[in-house]
Design a protein around this motif. Structure first.
Motif, PDB file in Angstrom:
ATOM      1  N   LYS A  71       0.819  -1.209   0.000  1.00 55.38           N
ATOM      2  CA  LYS A  71       0.000   0.000   0.000  1.00 55.38           C
ATOM      3  C   LYS A  71       0.859   1.268   0.000  1.00 55.38           C
ATOM      4  O   LYS A  71       0.335   2.385  -0.032  1.00 55.38           O
ATOM      5  CB  LYS A  71      -0.910   0.029   1.234  1.00 55.38           C
ATOM      6  CG  LYS A  71      -1.929  -1.102   1.310  1.00 55.38           C
ATOM      7  CD  LYS A  71      -3.029  -0.935   0.296  1.00 55.38           C
ATOM      8  CE  LYS A  71      -4.095  -2.003   0.457  1.00 55.38           C
ATOM      9  NZ  LYS A  71      -5.165  -1.858  -0.549  1.00 55.38           N
ATOM     10  N   ASP A  72       2.183   1.092   0.045  1.00 61.64           N
ATOM     11  CA  ASP A  72       3.133   2.206   0.102  1.00 61.64           C
ATOM     12  C   ASP A  72       2.902   3.084   1.333  1.00 61.64           C
ATOM     13  O   ASP A  72       3.006   4.307   1.283  1.00 61.64           O
ATOM     14  CB  ASP A  72       3.043   3.049  -1.176  1.00 61.64           C
ATOM     15  CG  ASP A  72       4.273   3.937  -1.361  1.00 61.64           C
ATOM     16  OD1 ASP A  72       5.350   3.574  -0.845  1.00 61.64           O
ATOM     17  OD2 ASP A  72       4.149   5.003  -1.994  1.00 61.64           O
ATOM     18  N   LEU A  73       2.572   2.420   2.460  1.00 67.01           N
ATOM     19  CA  LEU A  73       2.331   3.127   3.716  1.00 67.01           C
ATOM     20  C   LEU A  73       3.302   2.691   4.811  1.00 67.01           C
ATOM     21  O   LEU A  73       3.167   3.109   5.962  1.00 67.01           O
ATOM     22  CB  LEU A  73       0.889   2.880   4.186  1.00 67.01           C
ATOM     23  CG  LEU A  73      -0.225   3.437   3.296  1.00 67.01           C
ATOM     24  CD1 LEU A  73      -1.575   2.873   3.712  1.00 67.01           C
ATOM     25  CD2 LEU A  73      -0.245   4.957   3.347  1.00 67.01           C
ATOM     26  N   ILE A  74       4.254   1.844   4.452  1.00 63.27           N
ATOM     27  CA  ILE A  74       5.140   1.246   5.446  1.00 63.27           C
ATOM     28  C   ILE A  74       6.009   2.293   6.148  1.00 63.27           C
ATOM     29  O   ILE A  74       6.421   2.110   7.290  1.00 63.27           O
ATOM     30  CB  ILE A  74       6.019   0.150   4.799  1.00 63.27           C
ATOM     31  CG1 ILE A  74       6.695  -0.701   5.858  1.00 63.27           C
ATOM     32  CG2 ILE A  74       7.019   0.747   3.830  1.00 63.27           C
ATOM     33  CD1 ILE A  74       5.745  -1.582   6.628  1.00 63.27           C
ATOM     34  N   LYS A  75       6.261   3.419   5.501  1.00 61.79           N
ATOM     35  CA  LYS A  75       7.125   4.441   6.100  1.00 61.79           C
ATOM     36  C   LYS A  75       6.483   5.111   7.315  1.00 61.79           C
ATOM     37  O   LYS A  75       7.155   5.781   8.090  1.00 61.79           O
ATOM     38  CB  LYS A  75       7.507   5.506   5.074  1.00 61.79           C
ATOM     39  CG  LYS A  75       6.349   6.363   4.601  1.00 61.79           C
ATOM     40  CD  LYS A  75       6.814   7.718   4.055  1.00 61.79           C
ATOM     41  CE  LYS A  75       7.812   7.544   2.921  1.00 61.79           C
ATOM     42  NZ  LYS A  75       8.294   8.849   2.422  1.00 61.79           N
ATOM     43  N   PHE A  76       5.171   4.924   7.480  1.00 60.39           N
ATOM     44  CA  PHE A  76       4.476   5.575   8.589  1.00 60.39           C
ATOM     45  C   PHE A  76       4.344   4.677   9.818  1.00 60.39           C
ATOM     46  O   PHE A  76       3.648   5.026  10.766  1.00 60.39           O
ATOM     47  CB  PHE A  76       3.088   6.033   8.134  1.00 60.39           C
ATOM     48  CG  PHE A  76       3.127   6.963   6.955  1.00 60.39           C
ATOM     49  CD1 PHE A  76       3.712   8.215   7.051  1.00 60.39           C
ATOM     50  CD2 PHE A  76       2.601   6.570   5.738  1.00 60.39           C
ATOM     51  CE1 PHE A  76       3.764   9.069   5.962  1.00 60.39           C
ATOM     52  CE2 PHE A  76       2.636   7.411   4.639  1.00 60.39           C
ATOM     53  CZ  PHE A  76       3.227   8.663   4.753  1.00 60.39           C
ATOM     54  N   ILE A  77       4.975   3.516   9.760  1.00 62.27           N
ATOM     55  CA  ILE A  77       4.892   2.589  10.885  1.00 62.27           C
ATOM     56  C   ILE A  77       6.293   2.247  11.389  1.00 62.27           C
ATOM     57  O   ILE A  77       7.148   1.807  10.620  1.00 62.27           O
ATOM     58  CB  ILE A  77       4.167   1.287  10.487  1.00 62.27           C
ATOM     59  CG1 ILE A  77       2.751   1.582  10.018  1.00 62.27           C
ATOM     60  CG2 ILE A  77       4.121   0.313  11.663  1.00 62.27           C
ATOM     61  CD1 ILE A  77       2.010   0.369   9.522  1.00 62.27           C
ATOM     62  N   ASP A  78       6.502   2.456  12.655  1.00 60.30           N
ATOM     63  CA  ASP A  78       7.752   2.056  13.317  1.00 60.30           C
ATOM     64  C   ASP A  78       7.487   0.702  13.970  1.00 60.30           C
ATOM     65  O   ASP A  78       6.828   0.619  15.008  1.00 60.30           O
ATOM     66  CB  ASP A  78       8.147   3.103  14.362  1.00 60.30           C
ATOM     67  CG  ASP A  78       9.414   2.723  15.110  1.00 60.30           C
ATOM     68  OD1 ASP A  78      10.056   1.719  14.729  1.00 60.30           O
ATOM     69  OD2 ASP A  78       9.762   3.425  16.073  1.00 60.30           O
ATOM     70  N   ILE A  79       7.975  -0.365  13.350  1.00 61.63           N
ATOM     71  CA  ILE A  79       7.698  -1.713  13.851  1.00 61.63           C
ATOM     72  C   ILE A  79       8.775  -2.103  14.856  1.00 61.63           C
ATOM     73  O   ILE A  79       9.938  -2.298  14.505  1.00 61.63           O
ATOM     74  CB  ILE A  79       7.647  -2.727  12.687  1.00 61.63           C
ATOM     75  CG1 ILE A  79       6.605  -2.274  11.664  1.00 61.63           C
ATOM     76  CG2 ILE A  79       7.311  -4.125  13.200  1.00 61.63           C
ATOM     77  CD1 ILE A  79       6.563  -3.120  10.427  1.00 61.63           C
ATOM     78  N   ASN A  80       8.378  -2.175  16.116  1.00 62.00           N
ATOM     79  CA  ASN A  80       9.279  -2.570  17.197  1.00 62.00           C
ATOM     80  C   ASN A  80       8.423  -3.138  18.324  1.00 62.00           C
ATOM     81  O   ASN A  80       7.192  -2.981  18.317  1.00 62.00           O
ATOM     82  CB  ASN A  80      10.128  -1.375  17.658  1.00 62.00           C
ATOM     83  CG  ASN A  80       9.300  -0.323  18.359  1.00 62.00           C
ATOM     84  OD1 ASN A  80       8.919  -0.500  19.522  1.00 62.00           O
ATOM     85  ND2 ASN A  80       8.999   0.787  17.679  1.00 62.00           N
TER      86      ASN A  80
END
Length: 319
Positions: free
Chosen positions: A132-141
């Motif tokens: 969806k090209d939205l991965i930059k808005f999620i900090d996965i930790n």
């Protein structure tokens, strides 16, 4: 940064119940909706450094777009507004425990199967937002991952406290990815967008699974980009999983799996093998006798033994 107290009502609607989490001058609260008692939200309090009209408008435009995302694996953005010097973002409250709390709880034990299942669920989420090209808005930790009681993995929400860093007077900053040091790959620290690809997010998943298994947070390792083999820390983990983690936590993206598809295939192979081994080793003796052939043979031999015993007793008696 001023902290909201319990009982404080924000925007005439959200009544603070308790502090949910705190990190780097960023507060998240559990709040009750006084319009609909019994309904709860997460209220994110973010200090605004840049308060220019253009920047605020651009932040609101971005939040408006993100609030339209409906996906059951992430807390939905429901409301947002300015409260004094703070940007307030209200997101869906997800029932469950933060992965960070689970990892370091005293009664938590880990296994290869648990680790692979975590990786597969994280991969499912990453794939969705990457496409969806939205991965930059999620900090996965681990601080942004929720595990529900049924084992389902979800993301608390878009990483709203870092979204403000992505926006300026011109709009969303290009070629910028948010993340937490210790979980992000080296290429995230480079400004070249071409260096970030699927292998970068495979790295993030593996960094989380590594901590899940070893209970060693990034700040306790000598170098956040060096991961000693998992099996050297936890010998109960399969060598196959240890090798996959080692490969995909390589400093160079060229040494990792290049695609989600390849990574997913390897994880399923391990899961299938481990599940098969567990089934065979834990198969109760009673289940063997559910097989009609085995049961029939068992009855036949039992009758033969009883017959022999009877003949022996009969022989003794007539003697």
């Amino acid at each position: 940064m001023e902290k909201y107290n319990r009982g404080y009502v924000i925007n005439g609607r959200y009544k603070i119940q308790e502090l949910y989490k705190f990190e780097n001058n960023y507060y998240v609260y559990k709040a009750e909706d006084i319009r609909f008692p019994g309904n709860f939200w997460l209220v994110h309090q973010v200090f605004l450094i840049n308060t220019s009209k253009n920047t605020i408008n651009n932040i609101f435009a971005l939040l408006s777009n993100l609030s339209k995302i409906v996906y059951n694996k992430i807390g939905k953005i429901s409301d947002y507004f300015i409260d004094g010097d703070y940007l307030i973002i209200v997101t869906e409250y997800l029932n469950g425990s933060l992965l960070k709390e689970i990892i370091y709880s005293t009664n938590f034990s880990v296994s290869t199967v648990k680790s692979v299942k975590l990786a597969l669920q994280l991969l499912e989420i990453v794939k969705y937002f990457y496409e969806k090209d939205l991965i930059k808005f999620i900090d996965i930790n681990p601080e942004n991952i929720i595990i529900e009681k049924n084992g389902v993995v979800k993301i608390v929400s878009f990483t709203v406290n870092k979204i403000v860093d992505l926006v300026n007077d011109e709009g969303v900053v290009p070629n910028y990815f948010i993340g937490t040091f210790g979980y992000i790959p080296p290429e995230f620290l480079d400004d070249k967008l071409s260096m970030v690809n699927q292998s970068s997010f495979i790295y993030i998943i593996c960094a989380i699974v590594y901590e899940f298994i070893t209970k060693v947070p990034p700040y306790l390792r000598e170098d956040p980009f060096i991961f000693p083999p998992v099996i050297s820390i936890n010998s109960s983990i399969s060598i196959e999983l240890s090798r996959i983690l080692e490969k995909n936590l390589s400093y160079s993206s060229h040494n990792r799996y290049r695609t989600f598809k390849e990574f997913e295939k390897k994880l399923h192979e391990i899961l299938q093998k481990e599940s098969s081994d567990i089934s065979e080793s834990q198969l109760p003796l009673f289940n063997l006798f559910k097989n009609k052939l085995v049961l029939g043979l068992s009855v036949f031999f039992l009758i033969q033994i009883l017959l022999i015993i009877w003949l022996v007793i009969y022989y003794i008696m007539i003697m």
